[in-house]
Design a protein around this motif. Structure first.
Motif, mmCIF file in Angstrom:
data_model
loop_
_atom_site.group_PDB
_atom_site.id
_atom_site.type_symbol
_atom_site.label_atom_id
_atom_site.label_comp_id
_atom_site.label_asym_id
_atom_site.label_seq_id
_atom_site.Cartn_x
_atom_site.Cartn_y
_atom_site.Cartn_z
ATOM 1 N N ASN A 230 0.829 -1.208 0.000
ATOM 2 C CA ASN A 230 0.000 0.000 0.000
ATOM 3 C C ASN A 230 0.865 1.260 0.000
ATOM 4 O OD1 ASN A 230 -2.130 -1.783 0.182
ATOM 5 N ND2 ASN A 230 -2.316 -1.589 2.410
ATOM 6 N N GLY A 231 1.907 1.235 0.803
ATOM 7 C CA GLY A 231 2.818 2.388 0.828
ATOM 8 C C GLY A 231 3.597 2.548 -0.465
ATOM 9 N N TRP A 232 3.988 1.423 -1.079
ATOM 10 C CA TRP A 232 4.695 1.504 -2.350
ATOM 11 C C TRP A 232 3.812 2.065 -3.456
ATOM 12 C CZ3 TRP A 232 9.708 1.264 -2.829
ATOM 13 C CH2 TRP A 232 10.457 0.576 -1.886
ATOM 14 N N VAL A 233 2.551 1.714 -3.452
ATOM 15 C CA VAL A 233 1.619 2.255 -4.443
ATOM 16 C C VAL A 233 1.496 3.771 -4.289
ATOM 17 C CG1 VAL A 233 -0.798 2.292 -5.164
ATOM 18 C CG2 VAL A 233 0.348 0.112 -4.755
ATOM 19 N N LEU A 234 1.386 4.219 -3.051
ATOM 20 C CA LEU A 234 1.293 5.662 -2.805
ATOM 21 C C LEU A 234 2.580 6.376 -3.217
ATOM 22 C CD1 LEU A 234 -0.137 8.143 -1.651
ATOM 23 C CD2 LEU A 234 0.732 7.481 0.616
ATOM 24 N N GLY A 235 3.712 5.789 -2.888
ATOM 25 C CA GLY A 235 4.984 6.435 -3.240
ATOM 26 C C GLY A 235 5.192 6.540 -4.737
ATOM 27 N N LEU A 236 4.891 5.464 -5.463
ATOM 28 C CA LEU A 236 5.054 5.509 -6.915
ATOM 29 C C LEU A 236 4.096 6.514 -7.548
ATOM 30 C CD1 LEU A 236 6.378 4.409 -9.447
ATOM 31 C CD2 LEU A 236 4.702 2.554 -9.466
ATOM 32 N N GLY A 237 2.867 6.560 -7.064
ATOM 33 C CA GLY A 237 1.927 7.547 -7.596
ATOM 34 C C GLY A 237 2.385 8.972 -7.344
ATOM 35 N N ALA A 238 2.968 9.233 -6.159
ATOM 36 C CA ALA A 238 3.461 10.584 -5.861
ATOM 37 C C ALA A 238 4.618 10.966 -6.772
ATOM 38 C CB ALA A 238 3.879 10.663 -4.391
ATOM 39 N N VAL A 239 5.494 10.007 -7.076
ATOM 40 C CA VAL A 239 6.614 10.298 -7.984
ATOM 41 C C VAL A 239 6.111 10.638 -9.385
ATOM 42 C CG1 VAL A 239 8.609 9.276 -9.121
ATOM 43 C CG2 VAL A 239 8.278 8.946 -6.673
ATOM 44 N N LEU A 240 5.135 9.910 -9.871
ATOM 45 C CA LEU A 240 4.588 10.201 -11.197
ATOM 46 C C LEU A 240 3.892 11.559 -11.233
ATOM 47 C CD1 LEU A 240 3.162 6.693 -12.164
ATOM 48 C CD2 LEU A 240 5.293 7.760 -12.924
ATOM 49 N N LEU A 241 3.184 11.898 -10.164
ATOM 50 C CA LEU A 241 2.549 13.219 -10.100
ATOM 51 C C LEU A 241 3.599 14.329 -10.058
ATOM 52 C CD1 LEU A 241 -0.464 12.736 -7.626
ATOM 53 C CD2 LEU A 241 -0.532 13.063 -10.109
ATOM 54 N N ALA A 242 4.678 14.093 -9.336
ATOM 55 C CA ALA A 242 5.742 15.095 -9.284
ATOM 56 C C ALA A 242 6.379 15.299 -10.656
ATOM 57 C CB ALA A 242 6.800 14.672 -8.270
#
Length: 236
Positions: free
Chosen positions: A204-216
């Motif tokens: 769950n945390g990895w999904v959030l982290g990857l999504g934040a990187v793509l948004l950045a």
């Protein structure tokens, strides 16, 4: 004054006139003599007729053929014509639609390859201490290349990673704040990869982290485009 003095004076003045002015002004000589005659240097005598500076002597002004030219650049609109508002909006919409779909497929395909074959590489390294299948390694690297390609598409449109970034960030936040969200995300990952142990790795945390990187990544592209428009760069 006697008659002889008068005749000598007349002949002397005639001689001075002929030596002070060219023959074509005094009415003497032929046309050929006029073209080939040299300038005597008198300030009262115009330049020869065949001189390239004849216009200067006749008009009293500098010839335009020898005057320094002044370059006036064309207006900016003439060099880089900007499309109309309707065409620009249509082009941006098409780019956003195509880029968003392509980015979503690339990120999804990259995550699948990394999760599917990357786990097999992990299992091989744990069980056999480094004897991995080259095919699994190649497909895992290919998955990372697909995600990299989606990120590079931000140079064309920031929607390339904006859409998958929003999906992954929303799923990550949903799985962290609610139990139902965590269960749904874990069940989906287990169905796709058939590896229940992934849920135990804090997916769950990895999904959030990857999504934040793509948004950045999309945010950086949007900021760069806005800065280029403020500076007046063409094609922005």
């Amino acid at each position: 004054m006697t008659t002889s003095d008068t005749s000598r004076t007349s002949s002397g003045s005639g001689t001075d006139h002929s030596t002070s002015f060219p023959s074509h002004l005094s009415g003497e000589g032929s046309a050929d003599d006029t073209r080939t005659s040299a300038w005597s240097g008198s300030p009262y005598e115009p330049l020869p007729a065949d001189s390239t500076y004849a216009d200067y002597s006749s008009s009293g002004s500098t010839d335009t053929a020898y005057s320094p030219s002044v370059y006036v650049p064309p207006p900016a609109d003439a060099e880089t014509p900007t499309p109309t508002g309707g065409r620009r909006t249509r082009a941006r919409f098409v780019a956003a639609l195509v880029g968003g779909v392509a980015g979503l497929l690339l990120v999804a395909g990259g995550l699948y390859l990394i999760g599917r074959f990357g786990l097999q590489v992990h299992d091989a390294m744990v069980t056999s201490r480094g004897a991995t299948d080259p095919w699994d390694v190649t497909l895992t690297i290919l998955g990372g290349g697909l995600i990299l390609l989606a990120t590079l598409l931000n140079g064309w449109t920031p929607w390339a990673t904006l859409v998958p970034g929003l999906v992954l960030t929303g799923a990550g936040v949903w799985s962290l704040v609610t139990y139902d969200g965590a269960d749904r995300v874990a069940t989906t990952i287990d169905t796709v990869f058939a590896r229940p142990e992934i849920v135990l790795w804090g997916v769950n945390g990895w999904v959030l982290g990857l999504g934040a990187v793509l948004l950045a990544s999309s945010g950086a592209a949007i900021i760069a485009r806005a800065a280029g428009r403020r500076r007046g760069r063409p094609g922005q």
